[in-house]
Scaffold this active site. Structure first.
Site, PDB file in Angstrom:
ATOM      1  N   SER A   1      -5.790  -0.073  10.114  1.00  0.00           N
ATOM      2  CA  SER A   1      -4.877  -0.020   8.981  1.00  0.00           C
ATOM      3  C   SER A   1      -4.019   1.223   9.125  1.00  0.00           C
ATOM      4  O   SER A   1      -4.422   2.208   9.752  1.00  0.00           O
ATOM      5  CB  SER A   1      -5.680   0.046   7.682  1.00  0.00           C
TER       6      SER A   1
ATOM      7  N   GLU B   1      -8.000  -5.448  11.551  1.00  0.00           N
ATOM      8  CA  GLU B   1      -7.884  -4.006  11.365  1.00  0.00           C
ATOM      9  C   GLU B   1      -9.224  -3.461  10.886  1.00  0.00           C
ATOM     10  O   GLU B   1      -9.900  -4.082  10.062  1.00  0.00           O
ATOM     11  CB  GLU B   1      -6.763  -3.653  10.396  1.00  0.00           C
TER      12      GLU B   1
ATOM     13  N   CYS C   1       0.827  -1.207   0.000  1.00  0.00           N
ATOM     14  CA  CYS C   1       0.000   0.000   0.000  1.00  0.00           C
ATOM     15  C   CYS C   1       0.865   1.262   0.000  1.00  0.00           C
ATOM     16  O   CYS C   1       1.854   1.356   0.727  1.00  0.00           O
ATOM     17  CB  CYS C   1      -0.926  -0.003   1.202  1.00  0.00           C
TER      18      CYS C   1
END
Length: 417
Positions: free
Chosen positions: A328, A302, A52
């Site tokens: 997250s 999360e 990410c």
């Protein structure tokens, strides 16, 4: 060796990360964007391989491990599909053999000072709250004393100097172009925010590695410590009658410093998500998601779906959230995670009821519910644990062995409670 960050997606001259997709879910559910816009964001956000793209958990921990001394300095910066990754891989292999010849092992690098360096790196870049869990767990395995309170202490003396998502404007690929992790280390060392004598896998100190930084002229991703984005870092540890062992909040953008509102209590993430997308959450509410901790989950999921949907629904500036689960790295807003003790072991979060007044007081490092101590204890005395979600198999074993999030959710059967 870190696999590397994904490149940002592009949509209507806007750089996208996975954070934008999660927030689009909430925006679409509340009619703030069209279905076509939602699909376009979804289709553009992830253009290739890699972790990410913002300073989310993967990039946060990649930087932290360089500052800790477990990864070669500068190796995390090149994105996943950058041709330099081949050079990084070769250098990592060379260093492995060199370290073996020198007789050096990971424990030789893991000291109190190196953990303080790693925490400072996370705080200075607005990194993920998951770094608290991971670094506590690594310290436990290495036999290095480290307490959750130290994250707050180090963050409070470390300026926020990297303008990275989710709180800022840029992504990991932009940090790489600006000068990478070495530049962050150089800035912090210039003002005594790191211990420059700690070793890195190359055999050089972190100060010697930082001296090799090559800053791109005109870059505006990494600031200086005397002119930071914020004078203190992004990690805050709160305590109080709702979190006697502590909880973690990330204050990396322009989050509120105080919030008081009525509790909206949910015993699972999915129930909270349905309430957000259905428009059942009102400005001022405090969403409570419990039984999602290390034992209760089990596994401490999360809450990225629901936290992002809150922002996408336009409630990010008016709603707060607390959970015994985790977040997250893309989560932003007034969100308290890792609330400990967790609900599954009878922590105070298990006693909350709809309508209870909950206060987030960031300056005083407090998270509390406005009910009397006698009432709170009476509720807990009447509380009964829910049946475990797993009674056999690996999840049942995990739930039986896992510790509090305040200790890194370690699974050490011999650890003291």
């Amino acid at each position: 060796m870190y696999g590397g960050s994904i490149a940002p997606g592009r949509w209507r001259d806007r750089a996208l990360t996975i954070q934008d997709v999660f927030e689009a879910v909430g925006a679409f559910a509340r009619g703030r964007i069209s279905e076509q816009e939602f699909r376009e964001i979804e289709n553009c956000a992830c253009p290739g391989a890699g972790a990410c793209g913002g300073q989310f958990t993967a990039n946060t921990m990649a930087l932290a491990l360089e500052f800790l001394g477990l990864s070669p300095m500068g190796s995390a910066s090149p994105p996943a599909l950058d041709p330099r990754k081949k050079e990084v891989a070769y250098e990592c292999g060379r260093l492995v053999m060199d370290m073996l010849r020198r007789g050096q092992k990971p424990r030789d690098y893991l000291t109190r000072a190196s953990f303080a360096n790693a925490i400072a790196g996370v705080a200075a870049t607005g990194g993920s709250t998951n770094a608290v869990l991971h670094l506590l767990a690594i310290a436990h395995e290495a036999g290095v004393p480290l307490a959750i309170e130290e994250f707050d202490l180090i963050s409070s003396r470390t300026p926020l100097i990297a303008d990275l998502k989710p709180g800022g404007r840029y992504v990991a690929a932009d940090l790489d172009r600006a000068g990478g992790t070495r530049l962050v280390a150089k800035r912090l060392l210039e003002h005594g925010k790191l211990d420059g004598q700690q070793l890195t896998p190359s055999g050089k100190t972190i100060a010697e590695e930082a001296a090799l930084a090559k800053e791109t002229p005109g870059q505006n991703v990494v600031y200086t410590c005397d002119r930071p984005i914020k004078p203190t870092g992004g990690l805050v540890i709160l305590k109080g009658n709702l979190a006697p062992e502590g909880c973690v909040v990330k204050i990396a953008g322009h989050e509120r410093m105080y919030h008081r509102g009525p509790a909206r209590v949910f015993d699972q993430e999915e129930a909270a998500m349905r309430a957000v997308t259905a428009g059942a959450i009102r400005p001022g509410d405090v969403i409570v998601i419990r039984y999602e901790g290390p034992k209760g989950g089990p596994g401490m999921r999360e809450m990225v779906g629901v936290t992002s949907a809150i922002v996408g629904a336009g409630l990010g500036e008016s709603v707060a959230l607390l959970t015994d689960g985790r977040f997250s790295g893309a989560t932003h807003g007034l969100m308290a995670g890792h609330v400990a003790p967790e609900a599954a072991v009878g922590g105070p979060i298990a006693a909350l009821r709809d309508g209870d007044s909950i206060v987030f007081d960031i300056p005083n490092r407090q998270l509390h519910v406005e009910v009397s101590e006698a009432e709170l204890q009476a509720r807990l005395a009447a509380w009964k644990p829910p049946p475990p979600r797993y009674t056999r198999g690996v999840f049942a074993k995990y739930a039986a062995l896992v510790s509090s999030a305040a200790r890194g959710a370690i699974t050490n059967a011999m650890a003291a409670p």
